[in-house]
Design an enzyme around this catalytic site. Sequence first.
Site, mmCIF file in Angstrom:
data_model
loop_
_atom_site.group_PDB
_atom_site.id
_atom_site.type_symbol
_atom_site.label_atom_id
_atom_site.label_comp_id
_atom_site.label_asym_id
_atom_site.label_seq_id
_atom_site.Cartn_x
_atom_site.Cartn_y
_atom_site.Cartn_z
ATOM 1 N N LYS A 175 0.860 -1.189 0.000
ATOM 2 C CA LYS A 175 0.000 0.000 0.000
ATOM 3 C C LYS A 175 0.898 1.242 0.000
ATOM 4 O O LYS A 175 2.028 1.148 0.435
ATOM 5 C CB LYS A 175 -0.895 0.010 1.249
ATOM 6 C CG LYS A 175 -1.667 -1.278 1.501
ATOM 7 C CD LYS A 175 -2.871 -1.403 0.623
ATOM 8 C CE LYS A 175 -3.665 -2.667 0.950
ATOM 9 N NZ LYS A 175 -4.775 -2.902 0.044
ATOM 10 N N HIS A 215 -6.668 -13.391 -7.365
ATOM 11 C CA HIS A 215 -7.469 -12.427 -6.611
ATOM 12 C C HIS A 215 -8.891 -12.449 -7.143
ATOM 13 O O HIS A 215 -9.106 -12.649 -8.338
ATOM 14 C CB HIS A 215 -6.873 -11.019 -6.736
ATOM 15 C CG HIS A 215 -7.481 -10.071 -5.753
ATOM 16 N ND1 HIS A 215 -8.710 -9.486 -5.961
ATOM 17 C CD2 HIS A 215 -7.057 -9.632 -4.546
ATOM 18 C CE1 HIS A 215 -9.003 -8.721 -4.911
ATOM 19 N NE2 HIS A 215 -8.022 -8.803 -4.045
#
EC number: 4.1.1.39
Length: 466
Positions: free
Chosen positions: A166, A285
């Site tokens: 992130k 994902h």
Amino acid sequence: SVGFKAGVKEYKLTYYTPDYETQDTDILAAFRVTPQPGVPPEEAGAAVAAESSTGTWTTVWTDGLTSLDRYKGRCYHIEPVAGEDNQYIVYVAYPLDLFEEGSVTNMFTSIVGNVFGFKALRALRLEDLRVPPAYSKTFQGPPHGIQVERDKLNKYGRPLLGCTIKPKLGLSAKNYGRAVYECLRGGLDFTKDDENVNSQPFMRWRDRFLFCAEAIYKAQAETGEIKGHYLNATAGTCEEMTKRADFAYELGVPIIMHDYLTGGFTANTSLALYCRNHGLLLHIHRAMHAVIDRQKNHGIHFRVLAKALRLSGGDHIHAGTVVGKLEGERDITLGFVVLLRDDYLEKDRSRGIYFTQFWVSLPGVLPVASGGIHVWHMPALTEIFGDDSVLQFGGGTLGHPWGNAPGAVANRVALEACVQARNEGRDLAREGNEIIRKASKWSPELSAACEVWKEIKLYFEAVDTL
């Protein structure tokens, strides 16, 4: 009179067959059906069977050119849903000949295709699917599977640790690689591209791949452990996706990644084949899954999407956490965790498992727990998911007050403490907090992490209930 009788007739006359004995080779589906007012459940169930197999709204003379009895889907059982006014679980059996071998795309186009827009139904949800060995054997499945992955990584007896880098968008490739290095150096096994990191103006894919590979090799050299970063190869075309996978292969990294729902099953199956042929692990994902699986009465339950992924191919897949910020009711989550990992799964309605599923020798998939989890969750995660799982802490690593590497250290120490306590026979559910507290006494990094997240609660009622 002999011959063709034109006109519209009720579906149930042809497609509702309560006496049908299901065949070992049939694909079986359990649908949650909400009929429109005035439509009897038998007619609604038969309509689902018809519209997802051979039927259309009127009799057609070309029906006479084939054997409907051989090819039609059959609604063979209907049961009302307890506690719901006008909902039924409808069981449909499809003969195997309706489906192309080795194609999830074709299977879904039939079973969850046009029928979902059918007017006689107010809502429709596919709850579960039984894939017979005769069909699953036409798929390659996961590129490698759990055992081969452990052997490649030389990591045994514990869950694997990951971290999503992130901020998910906006970092330059060099800074991104630096974050990867710090996390791997601190003790994580994997770091991860966020699902929406593909190849944007602020960071083109080739630059990211290079800097991440550098980070992996540096961390490996310094720790003596095998490291990986899920390089997201998802792209706008299959050709571009393969080009990115090729580059990752040339760099010698162990694992790449794909967004299988937005990328599509055809692309995913191609990539899984590529990964098996080139010795790459494939992390999957599930971006977009909640669009499909979150409504209780309409869509497709995630356990079906998970089964489809095991057929199409992937070595890891995100599967909820039970304890973090994203969906996942415990029994239901455990139901599809077992379905991903094990060879054999008994029918168990308390976990939402409608059919016994036998995968024969199709490799297993590691479930990934990710989303709003931190060190205090470690005992619960270790207990719920067991050794064969990947625990991913994004903010729970990078949000550490001292930085990324100490965040990784905190997670690794917490995990090792939980695994050791479990192996000594301690009860993680009851003694979890105590185990973490004790470990934090000799790990300042863990101690700091415990302090930051001691008050954090992300509790809402789960939407995914039986």
